[in-house]
Write an enzyme that holds these catalytic residues in place. Sequence first.
Site, PDB file in Angstrom:
ATOM      1  N   SER A 132       0.625  -1.187  -0.101  1.00  0.00           N
ATOM      2  CA  SER A 132      -0.016   0.018   0.045  1.00  0.00           C
ATOM      3  C   SER A 132       0.704   1.460  -0.029  1.00  0.00           C
ATOM      4  O   SER A 132       0.184   2.376  -0.090  1.00  0.00           O
ATOM      5  CB  SER A 132      -1.047   0.029   1.347  1.00  0.00           C
ATOM      6  OG  SER A 132      -0.087   0.031   2.578  1.00  0.00           O
ATOM      7  N   HIS A 153      -3.647  -4.515  -4.947  1.00  0.00           N
ATOM      8  CA  HIS A 153      -3.848  -4.031  -3.521  1.00  0.00           C
ATOM      9  C   HIS A 153      -5.180  -4.357  -3.096  1.00  0.00           C
ATOM     10  O   HIS A 153      -6.282  -3.542  -3.463  1.00  0.00           O
ATOM     11  CB  HIS A 153      -3.581  -2.466  -3.466  1.00  0.00           C
ATOM     12  CG  HIS A 153      -3.729  -1.875  -2.331  1.00  0.00           C
ATOM     13  ND1 HIS A 153      -4.270  -0.570  -1.982  1.00  0.00           N
ATOM     14  CD2 HIS A 153      -3.224  -2.342  -1.107  1.00  0.00           C
ATOM     15  CE1 HIS A 153      -4.179  -0.266  -0.789  1.00  0.00           C
ATOM     16  NE2 HIS A 153      -3.559  -1.564  -0.154  1.00  0.00           N
ATOM     17  N   GLU A 165      -7.422  -2.652  -6.093  1.00  0.00           N
ATOM     18  CA  GLU A 165      -6.417  -1.620  -6.844  1.00  0.00           C
ATOM     19  C   GLU A 165      -5.422  -2.386  -7.725  1.00  0.00           C
ATOM     20  O   GLU A 165      -4.650  -3.255  -7.198  1.00  0.00           O
ATOM     21  CB  GLU A 165      -5.830  -0.454  -6.264  1.00  0.00           C
ATOM     22  CG  GLU A 165      -6.775   0.447  -5.449  1.00  0.00           C
ATOM     23  CD  GLU A 165      -6.092   1.428  -4.457  1.00  0.00           C
ATOM     24  OE1 GLU A 165      -6.671   2.467  -4.523  1.00  0.00           O
ATOM     25  OE2 GLU A 165      -5.089   1.148  -3.863  1.00  0.00           O
ATOM     26  N   ASN A 203      -5.782   5.697  -0.904  1.00  0.00           N
ATOM     27  CA  ASN A 203      -4.957   6.239   0.282  1.00  0.00           C
ATOM     28  C   ASN A 203      -4.368   7.575  -0.058  1.00  0.00           C
ATOM     29  O   ASN A 203      -4.238   8.592   0.808  1.00  0.00           O
ATOM     30  CB  ASN A 203      -3.867   5.280   0.392  1.00  0.00           C
ATOM     31  CG  ASN A 203      -3.990   4.222   1.483  1.00  0.00           C
ATOM     32  OD1 ASN A 203      -5.060   4.452   2.404  1.00  0.00           O
ATOM     33  ND2 ASN A 203      -3.516   3.333   1.396  1.00  0.00           N
TER      34      ASN A 203
END
Length: 525
Positions: A132, A153, A165, A203
């Site tokens: 991440s 991800h 992801e 994120n």
Amino acid sequence: MEPLTPSDVVGVVGAGTMGEGIAEVAARAGHPVRLLDTRDGAAENAVRSIAGRLAKDVGRGRLTREQADDVLARLAPVAAVDDLAGSRLVVEVIVENLEAKRDLLRAVEDVVDKALPDDGSGRDVLLATNTSSVSVTAIGAALRRPERFGGLHFFNPAPRMGLVEVVRGDATAPEWVEAAAEVARAWGKTPVVCTSTPGFVVNRVARPFYGEAQRVVELRATDAATVDAVLTEAGGFPLGPFALTDLIGQDVNLAVTRSVWEQTYHDARYAPTILQTRLVDGGRLGRKTGRGFFTYDGSNPVDALPQTAPPRRAPRRVEVRDYDFGPMAPFLDRIAAGGVEVVHVALSDEEVLDELPGLRLPGEGILRVTDGSTARSWSLEAPGGVVLLDWAHDPATCTRVALMPPRDVEVEVLDAAIGLCQAAGVEVSVIGDVAGGIVARTVSMLVNEAVDLVARGEASATDVDVAMLLGTGYPSGPLEWGDRLGAVRVAAVLGELDEETPTGRYRVSPRLDEAIIAEENLRDL
């Protein structure tokens, strides 16, 4: 690259929470799974944990005993990298360290290549990382064949979260991206594709959700509980940023923020706050330590009570003088439905020059919807003071609103503003005179970040919105939200914030400027 079939073996390296979850997802999808961890007993413990969840699903009628046994039979703890030979997909889920990931994947590459059929079948091995925070491009650069490597991800908990992801490094082949996205779909997930940019999509775009909340508290405009209440009950977010970071772990959340900040060369847009840093330094990490922003009795916060204004009497009649409530226009209908006569008055050209448009309050005050400015900046325009109303995701159904008065507001004016909003059937939180309030500044920053991501070609607009809806549960995708608000309104809030805090944090994305020109051109037609 030939697609995976359910009979293809999947290797998962790392039996922590995330690795365990990915192994479970793959096994439930029909794959034989080899789970490797160098810690003694870790892989076996992960399989036992999965068995416990399968048993619960049997008890709840979601699986038959036979189906659960079949899933469990497909899970095999293994002891060495050599045991991954014959895997069609290997996912690395180890510590977030570049060299450790490179060393592992080079070893995996050696093993799986020896087992590849030399028959031109196209049955190549897919290698993936669940990182991440580490650059997928940097990891792949150490491999002999980085074109067959990228990021997958998953989000925690992997068996329940629907988003994956799919991250392409600079050397990742388009065929790998297609094959990885198909794997995600076959496993019941929704893939979104992005480049190996710091924080990827979720994120990266989510940083302002935490950062703006922390800055509002640092400015002493209000407390953490009130920020959470406003963002959930007015903003429509499923969980407030302070409760959420307590759940995630303050150390974990701060580490992600620091990672994005450092990878973007200390861009002010992603800078950590002193508030959260002090919390982590003091060991107040959230639920896992019993104390973070809130104090916990088990999983329940005992001090998360927002500031809520006591009942006030609403004016019987108010005039909205030549003023558009914009995104909060439906809130006026709720006020009227609450028994207040709302009269709209158009001002003449001469009157417009002499008075500030807005909703007139008793005591020569004015209620306006925030445009990012502070209430005190209007002090010369209204003798009784201007009270600003923060945004809501859905003004027709929200259960709380925030008001921002200047410090020297007349009591009669503030009481009237509170009573007026309470007539609409909502709770009212009165916070300090902070630029952009809580919802407006947070949403504007989320929209700006999403726009910037798309402008740089790091993800498509559709994938950004899907990622934020599935990965965070936001009430709207930030780009759809921005379209509804309008680029002019979002940029106005950012401009006011930038003027208040000229660090570059609130700079407007060039693509947002382009959208403003397009909006203005449409109005001119």
